[in-house]
Design a protein around this motif. Structure first.
Motif: not given
Length: 457
Positions: A237, A239-240
């Motif tokens: 992950y 962002e976003p």
């Protein structure tokens, strides 16, 4: 008068079968990395969940399609057989001889003979991910033990000698996959939000857990052809957005490498036949499906986008086919030519035999309706093909033809004999008689590949 010559065989780079709606509906497509050839195999038979499973000889593809029906697709003739109806995402696994499918349905292991279309069931409540060992005589599968923990088991294909392999206490096991060499298995655990990859040495029961990605979200693990490495998709992950790393590791861990990235949350991965490249999906927009097929060379780590367009949901590279050296049989008497395994030897001018098979040639003088000729051969009073042989009409060399496949009760002394009858382009004179049909007898495992490449002289 015979002529025999050697046939060179090329290294086969393989094909990638993939599921896509680029034609308007989900179907199975073929992409050939060598030359970039792209071809739609099915017409309205696929589903978003369809996963193509290649037979070891790279001739056929099994998949669960529309209506949850198991389809068998011949990638050469494009003929399709529908054999059963099962749950989507059920693993389909081909036997090493490319003849039999194993899968799970309603708490039973189903063994389905794709030549005779006869199946039998082995009751195993809760079983999943059934697969053939390379011997073709044993199966691997996952199932709950008496405490409810999922374990790996092996069992003989006749349903006897069931043995537990693991002593797992970590809950459910998913994505169980037997290594091509049959000595290791991998699985993911315990679920989807946290998904770790472990391997087990089937001889010792030793468990190895791979490091995986930073979020412990590791999906779609796949064995390399040499059984030494595992490729998988590791979700990360930034962002976003979520995206994924295409990673490989050794089967015992400690050798992790990141090859490239995909902009999808997760992607299936598939090794090339020789193990030097990995295909994967990318081109996800937001939460959407992938729209691109990519290939990365594991040495150069240079990813290439080879296909774009439509939604793509699954892919599988064809396996490496161990090509059997071939000779060409040519008969100027019967006016035919076709390949056969080079280690078969002549018993007579009309018959050759060798390890695992045989062929014999002759001719028929009969009426004009080929269906009558095929029926007369298939249902001969002596029942050489058993009590319920199957006749499949075909066109070979632009001529009417039929294959005759034996039923399960064929006499053992017939050595699994099948037949191919083809109308001659023009009648052939042998001594004082004119013959309008050629007939080839061969064992059922070779009749298609020999007969499908028949040429008239």
């Amino acid at each position: 008068m015979l002529a025999v010559q050697a046939v060179p065989h090329d290294f086969v780079q393989g094909w990638i079968a993939y599921t896509s709606d680029r034609g308007g509906m989900f179907d199975i497509w073929l992409y050939r990395p060598h030359g970039g050839f792209n071809f739609q195999l099915t017409q309205g038979l696929g589903a978003e969940f369809s996963v193509p499973y290649w037979s070891p000889d790279s001739r056929r593809i099994a998949f669960i399609g529309i209506g949850n029906v198991v389809h068998l697709l011949d990638a050469v003739t494009l003929t399709v057989a529908r054999i059963d109806q099962i749950e989507p995402y059920t693993l389909l696994d081909w036997s090493p001889d490319s003849r039999t499918l194993a899968y799970v349905k309603n708490g039973q292991i189903i063994i389905y003979d794709t030549f005779s279309h006869i199946s039998y069931a082995i009751p195993q409540p809760g079983a999943s991910d059934v697969q053939w060992f390379p011997s073709g005589t044993e199966l691997l599968f996952a199932a709950p033990d008496s405490t409810g923990n999922t374990q790996l088991f092996r069992i003989r294909a006749d349903g006897t000698d069931r043995r537990q392999i693991t002593q797992n206490t970590d809950g459910p096991l998913h994505d169980v996959r037997l290594s091509p060499g049959g000595t290791f298995a991998l699985y993911t655990f315990p679920g989807a939000s946290i998904s770790l990859i472990s391997t087990v040495d089937l001889a010792t029961g030793t468990i190895y857990t791979l490091e995986g990605g930073p979020l412990a979200k590791n999906y779609f693990p796949a064995w390399s052809p040499d059984s030494r490495s595992i490729a998988y998709s590791a979700t990360v992950y930034k962002e976003p957005n979520y995206y994924s790393l295409i990673q490989i590791d050794s089967r015992t861990g400690k050798n992790q490498r990141t090859l490239t990235t995909s902009d999808c949350f997760a992607t299936p991965v598939s090794w090339s036949p020789e193990g030097g490249k990995i295909a994967y999906l990318s081109g996800c927009t937001g939460e959407g499906s992938a729209s691109q097929l990519w290939i990365v060379d594991i040495r150069e780590q240079m990813p290439v986008n080879v296909l774009s367009g439509g939604r793509i949901t699954a892919l599988q590279w064809s396996p490496r086919v161990r090509k059997v050296p071939e000779n060409i049989y040519t008969s100027y008497v019967y006016r035919v030519s076709f390949p056969y395994p080079a280690n078969w030897r002549p018993v007579s001018e009309e018959r050759y035999e060798g390890p695992g098979g045989f062929f014999q040639v002759s001719a028929i003088s009969a009426g004009d309706r080929i269906s009558d000729v095929c029926n007369s051969e298939a249902f001969h009073p002596l029942m050489p093909y058993g009590s319920s042989p199957r006749i499949v009409m075909r066109t070979i060399q632009n001529q009417e033809a039929c294959f005759i496949f034996p039923s399960a009760d064929q006499p053992a002394e017939m050595n699994k004999q099948a037949a191919l009858i083809v109308r001659y382009p023009r009648p052939v004179q042998i001594r004082d008689t004119f013959y309008n049909y050629f007939i080839l007898w061969a064992d059922v495992n070779h009749i298609r590949q020999i007969g499908g490449r028949l040429s008239f002289l």
